[in-house]
Design a protein around this motif. Sequence first.
Motif, PDB file in Angstrom:
ATOM      1  N   ALA A  44       0.823  -1.210   0.000  1.00  0.00           N
ATOM      2  CA  ALA A  44       0.000   0.000   0.000  1.00  0.00           C
ATOM      3  C   ALA A  44       0.858   1.262   0.000  1.00  0.00           C
ATOM      4  O   ALA A  44       0.476   2.283  -0.546  1.00  0.00           O
ATOM      5  CB  ALA A  44      -0.925  -0.006   1.214  1.00  0.00           C
ATOM      6  N   ASN A  45       2.054   1.186   0.604  1.00  0.00           N
ATOM      7  CA  ASN A  45       2.923   2.358   0.759  1.00  0.00           C
ATOM      8  C   ASN A  45       2.213   3.440   1.582  1.00  0.00           C
ATOM      9  O   ASN A  45       1.153   3.214   2.150  1.00  0.00           O
ATOM     10  CB  ASN A  45       3.399   2.865  -0.600  1.00  0.00           C
ATOM     11  N   PHE A  46       2.785   4.635   1.614  1.00  0.00           N
ATOM     12  CA  PHE A  46       2.315   5.649   2.561  1.00  0.00           C
ATOM     13  C   PHE A  46       2.037   6.970   1.857  1.00  0.00           C
ATOM     14  O   PHE A  46       2.887   7.489   1.124  1.00  0.00           O
ATOM     15  CB  PHE A  46       3.372   5.867   3.652  1.00  0.00           C
ATOM     16  N   THR A  47       0.860   7.532   2.100  1.00  0.00           N
ATOM     17  CA  THR A  47       0.572   8.900   1.691  1.00  0.00           C
ATOM     18  C   THR A  47       1.351   9.838   2.621  1.00  0.00           C
ATOM     19  O   THR A  47       1.842   9.410   3.671  1.00  0.00           O
ATOM     20  CB  THR A  47      -0.924   9.201   1.807  1.00  0.00           C
ATOM     21  N   PRO A  48       1.459  11.126   2.284  1.00  0.00           N
ATOM     22  CA  PRO A  48       2.154  12.052   3.194  1.00  0.00           C
ATOM     23  C   PRO A  48       1.576  12.045   4.605  1.00  0.00           C
ATOM     24  O   PRO A  48       2.324  12.073   5.586  1.00  0.00           O
ATOM     25  CB  PRO A  48       1.977  13.407   2.509  1.00  0.00           C
ATOM     26  N   GLU A  49       0.268  11.994   4.717  1.00  0.00           N
ATOM     27  CA  GLU A  49      -0.349  11.983   6.045  1.00  0.00           C
ATOM     28  C   GLU A  49      -0.017  10.694   6.792  1.00  0.00           C
ATOM     29  O   GLU A  49       0.281  10.705   7.996  1.00  0.00           O
ATOM     30  CB  GLU A  49      -1.871  12.138   5.916  1.00  0.00           C
ATOM     31  N   GLN A  50      -0.085   9.572   6.074  1.00  0.00           N
ATOM     32  CA  GLN A  50       0.240   8.290   6.689  1.00  0.00           C
ATOM     33  C   GLN A  50       1.713   8.213   7.059  1.00  0.00           C
ATOM     34  O   GLN A  50       2.068   7.629   8.093  1.00  0.00           O
ATOM     35  CB  GLN A  50      -0.124   7.152   5.731  1.00  0.00           C
ATOM     36  N   LEU A  51       2.562   8.796   6.230  1.00  0.00           N
ATOM     37  CA  LEU A  51       3.992   8.785   6.520  1.00  0.00           C
ATOM     38  C   LEU A  51       4.290   9.557   7.791  1.00  0.00           C
ATOM     39  O   LEU A  51       5.062   9.096   8.649  1.00  0.00           O
ATOM     40  CB  LEU A  51       4.770   9.385   5.340  1.00  0.00           C
ATOM     41  N   LYS A  52       3.687  10.711   7.943  1.00  0.00           N
ATOM     42  CA  LYS A  52       3.911  11.513   9.149  1.00  0.00           C
ATOM     43  C   LYS A  52       3.479  10.743  10.394  1.00  0.00           C
ATOM     44  O   LYS A  52       4.204  10.686  11.394  1.00  0.00           O
ATOM     45  CB  LYS A  52       3.145  12.836   9.049  1.00  0.00           C
ATOM     46  N   SER A  53       2.301  10.111  10.329  1.00  0.00           N
ATOM     47  CA  SER A  53       1.812   9.330  11.457  1.00  0.00           C
ATOM     48  C   SER A  53       2.713   8.127  11.734  1.00  0.00           C
ATOM     49  O   SER A  53       2.989   7.793  12.894  1.00  0.00           O
ATOM     50  CB  SER A  53       0.383   8.854  11.172  1.00  0.00           C
ATOM     51  N   ALA A  54       3.205   7.478  10.681  1.00  0.00           N
ATOM     52  CA  ALA A  54       4.082   6.317  10.839  1.00  0.00           C
ATOM     53  C   ALA A  54       5.396   6.716  11.500  1.00  0.00           C
ATOM     54  O   ALA A  54       5.909   6.013  12.386  1.00  0.00           O
ATOM     55  CB  ALA A  54       4.349   5.685   9.480  1.00  0.00           C
ATOM     56  N   HIS A  59       9.095   6.760  16.047  1.00  0.00           N
ATOM     57  CA  HIS A  59       9.962   7.549  16.917  1.00  0.00           C
ATOM     58  C   HIS A  59       9.561   7.449  18.387  1.00  0.00           C
ATOM     59  O   HIS A  59      10.426   7.516  19.272  1.00  0.00           O
ATOM     60  CB  HIS A  59       9.964   9.012  16.460  1.00  0.00           C
ATOM     61  N   ARG A  60       8.269   7.288  18.645  1.00  0.00           N
ATOM     62  CA  ARG A  60       7.840   7.102  20.039  1.00  0.00           C
ATOM     63  C   ARG A  60       8.460   5.850  20.643  1.00  0.00           C
ATOM     64  O   ARG A  60       8.652   5.766  21.862  1.00  0.00           O
ATOM     65  CB  ARG A  60       6.308   7.002  20.122  1.00  0.00           C
ATOM     66  N   HIS A  61       8.792   4.895  19.790  1.00  0.00           N
ATOM     67  CA  HIS A  61       9.376   3.635  20.252  1.00  0.00           C
ATOM     68  C   HIS A  61      10.874   3.556  19.961  1.00  0.00           C
ATOM     69  O   HIS A  61      11.467   2.474  20.044  1.00  0.00           O
ATOM     70  CB  HIS A  61       8.644   2.458  19.604  1.00  0.00           C
ATOM     71  N   GLY A  62      11.473   4.691  19.625  1.00  0.00           N
ATOM     72  CA  GLY A  62      12.918   4.727  19.410  1.00  0.00           C
ATOM     73  C   GLY A  62      13.376   4.061  18.132  1.00  0.00           C
ATOM     74  O   GLY A  62      14.535   3.633  18.026  1.00  0.00           O
ATOM     75  N   VAL A  63      12.493   3.973  17.137  1.00  0.00           N
ATOM     76  CA  VAL A  63      12.809   3.300  15.877  1.00  0.00           C
ATOM     77  C   VAL A  63      12.977   4.345  14.773  1.00  0.00           C
ATOM     78  O   VAL A  63      12.137   5.244  14.625  1.00  0.00           O
ATOM     79  CB  VAL A  63      11.694   2.297  15.509  1.00  0.00           C
TER      80      VAL A  63
END
Length: 408
Positions: A44-54, A59-63
């Motif tokens: 599916a890949n990521f739209t800009p909005e989905q990318l920001k959320s991903a 980052h919240r999990h240090g990844v």
Amino acid sequence: MSELMIPEVLAPAGDRERLEAAVLFGADAVYLGGQEFGMRSSPANFTPEQLKSAVEHAHRHGVRVYLTCNTVPTNEEMERLPAYLRDAAACGIDALIVSDIGVLMTAKRVVPELEIHISTQAGVVNYVTAGELHRMGARRIVLARELPLDSIRRIREHLPDEVELECFVHGAMCMSFSGRCLLSNYMVGRDANRGECAQPCRWGYYLMEEKRPGEYYPVYEDERGSYILNAKDLCMIEHIDKLAGVGVNSLKIEGRAKSAYYVAVVTNAYRNAVDQYRRHPDSFRLEPWILEETFKVSHREYSTGFYFGRPENAQCYQDGGYVRTCDVVATVDSWRDGMLEVIQRNRFFPSDQLEALPPRGRPVPFVAERILNEAGETVQSACHPMERLRIPSERPFPVGTILRKQKE
């Protein structure tokens, strides 16, 4: 390099579900694609909005998050590239993966703060090329898959310490040099460089003499069969110490088009393998259960690729398909008061011999003695995908734990 170097576990993320699986099961970093410029079109890949959320979730999990931008763009695509790069940088990604020199230099001008990784599509096989790419602004080189360990060691020895080396360690291998294959484009009009490869290298072939149409003769490399282009999958999980020893900074798992289950299990296996290496770097020997995990996902026969020299038996001759021995039956959503709440994935029954795989853990036997629906009624089978069910369990398995059983 006297200090012990612990390689990064880099997992694929074809969509949000697979990204969450990679993060939960132990990835240090993930790589993913946007709507353009990436080498995989089937996920599916990521739209800009989905990318920001991903990125925020990772980052919240240090990844860390690396965005693939590794196609060879056309003139028209290049005109859209600067805006695409700015949008990607605004999402907070940690690095761009590129192969084209024009993309590299555009990125250095437009988003100079972003780290640049050179894709395996660039086919880097020597330290001179790696060094020049570093001088052009690359922080990491994803080496060609055709390199033996000795060549990787030489490249490492000729580069500054700040240059990182990344290598594929698990997943599908391409019959062409680092994926630069024209078979799919020529035969079915699907461009491998646009992530649309139909994998004709996995097909069976026959020979036909031009004046005898319709008379097909099998093509054999030997008595085992005619799948002459069908490469085995790569698996280097038993050799983490050797990869780290020659200076590999990142262990890359192939599979952005694979399932979330695949991503979870393989990421978990490499996470545990690297952690074992961290504990016992001088006497590393993989625990058998970790290797066994790599056989519980859909895969072809395994080989170690080119790492130990030219492979002698690196093709699957029997057929072009996959081996799959396990089915996911449910994933754990919560545990409370001795009850697991699970989301059903595939059919299973009370008293089935299951296996529970917790995030970052090892599998444990598990029997669902009873299965209850949301109304609290006992059911004789779990047969409705995505239904919420409850199973008695004294053990509080964490959220995301996979329940699976041997394939029938």
